[in-house]
Design an enzyme around this catalytic site. Structure first.
Site, short mmCIF file in Angstrom:
data_model
loop_
_atom_site.label_atom_id
_atom_site.label_comp_id
_atom_site.label_asym_id
_atom_site.label_seq_id
_atom_site.Cartn_x
_atom_site.Cartn_y
_atom_site.Cartn_z
N ASP A 16 13.44 18.53 58.65
CA ASP A 16 13.92 19.41 57.64
C ASP A 16 13.14 19.51 56.46
O ASP A 16 13.81 19.59 55.47
CB ASP A 16 15.39 19.26 57.42
N ASP A 54 15.87 23.36 60.19
CA ASP A 54 17.04 23.81 60.01
C ASP A 54 17.01 25.46 60.09
O ASP A 54 16.14 25.92 59.44
CB ASP A 54 17.73 23.60 58.67
N HIS A 56 19.37 28.59 60.67
CA HIS A 56 20.56 29.12 60.67
C HIS A 56 20.47 30.78 60.75
O HIS A 56 19.62 31.32 60.17
CB HIS A 56 21.39 28.97 59.46
N HIS A 60 26.04 32.20 58.87
CA HIS A 60 26.61 30.92 59.55
C HIS A 60 27.81 30.19 59.17
O HIS A 60 28.02 30.18 57.82
CB HIS A 60 25.12 30.07 59.57
N HIS A 89 21.44 28.58 53.35
CA HIS A 89 20.24 28.05 53.33
C HIS A 89 19.47 28.03 54.66
O HIS A 89 20.29 28.24 55.72
CB HIS A 89 20.43 26.36 52.95
N LYS A 114 17.13 24.00 65.01
CA LYS A 114 18.52 23.52 65.10
C LYS A 114 19.32 24.16 64.24
O LYS A 114 19.02 24.91 63.03
CB LYS A 114 18.84 22.21 65.16
N CYS A 159 20.69 15.18 58.04
CA CYS A 159 20.09 15.35 59.16
C CYS A 159 19.24 14.36 59.65
O CYS A 159 18.87 13.95 60.83
CB CYS A 159 19.35 16.41 58.99
C1 VGL Z 1 21.09 19.49 56.10
C2 VGL Z 1 22.99 20.14 55.15
C3 VGL Z 1 22.90 21.37 55.81
C4 VGL Z 1 20.05 18.46 56.26
C5 VGL Z 1 20.92 20.62 56.80
O1 VGL Z 1 18.80 18.92 56.62
O2 VGL Z 1 20.27 17.29 56.01
N1 VGL Z 1 21.97 18.99 55.18
N2 VGL Z 1 21.90 21.52 56.70
ZN ZN Z 2 21.73 23.55 57.47
#
Ligand code: VGL
Ligand code: ZN
Length: 211
Positions: A16, A54, A56, A60, A89, A114, A159
């Site tokens: 991510d 990430d 979404h 979401h 995000h 994901k 993550c």
């Molecule tokens: C993440 C919060 C929401 C991450 C992803 O990449 O750690 N944290 N979505």
């Molecule tokens: Zn996320």
């Protein structure tokens, strides 16, 4: 972990490293851009690199904006358990969801997206937050004979940690490269994540140990 030379059966999992999590992004991780040069240098040492994104849907259910009356960093009960609500995000196809333009990993083999299921979050690169829906990453690594995962990226306590823990559950060795990660640290989540990872047999190292 003492000096280690990546083998053909190791993979570097780059989690991510996307604009939303970098300075100026909607869910910016403090000092998040510091991981990029560390990851670029590390990636050169790995024959196998997998990157996650990430990814979404708009609205979401992990977004606070999808829950009237809630604000970012509140929590709600989802069918699969407690869910932190985040600022919007990494919406599919938007600039914020793009990988950092400063990443230099042209030899990465696979990008795993994901969190695309509208009602289920997925911190882990292996299994969604419902604990059962798989991304396919474990199967991919198994078919390729990979048995150890080095994890870097954002955020350490979400993550990165969930991916390292699920790597262990999938029967893989897992190593988190500390200086290749930065955390969000909500109510002690960073220390808790390191404790949980240690308890699950996730090793911890720094990039200088990887030669
Ligand atoms: C993440 C919060 C929401 C991450 C992803 O990449 O750690 N944290 N979505
Ligand atoms: Zn996320």
């Amino acid at each position: 972990m003492a000096h280690v030379k990546p083998r053909a059966t190791d993979v570097l999992l780059v989690v991510d490293v996307q604009n939303c999590f970098l300075p100026g992004g909607s869910l910016a991780v403090k000092d998040g851009d510091a991981v990029v040069p560390v990851i670029n240098a590390l990636a050169d040492k790995f024959a196998n690199v997998v990157v996650t994104q990430d990814w979404h849907t708009p609205n979401h259910l992990s977004f606070a904006s999808a829950h009237p009356g809630k604000k970012p960093f509140d929590t709600v009960r989802m069918p699969y358990g407690e869910q932190v609500l985040w600022p919007d995000h990494c919406v599919q196809g938007t600039p914020g969801a793009e990988l950092s333009a400063a990443l230099r990993i042209p030899h990465a083999h696979l990008v795993i997206r994901k969190g695309y299921n509208p009602a289920i979050d997925s911190y882990s690169a292996f299994v969604e937050a419902d604990g059962v829906t798989k991304t396919g990453l474990a199967g991919y690594l198994k078919e390729r004979g990979i048995d150890r995962v080095f994890v870097v990226g954002l955020a350490t306590d979400f993550c990165v940690a969930w991916s390292a823990l699920d790597a262990r559950k999938a029967g893989l060795d897992a190593v988190v490269v500390e200086d290749g990660c930065r955390g969000i640290d909500l109510n002690g989540s960073l220390a808790a994540a390191w404790r949980e990872m240690a308890a699950a047999g996730v090793e911890r190292t720094v990039s200088a140990e990887i030669v």
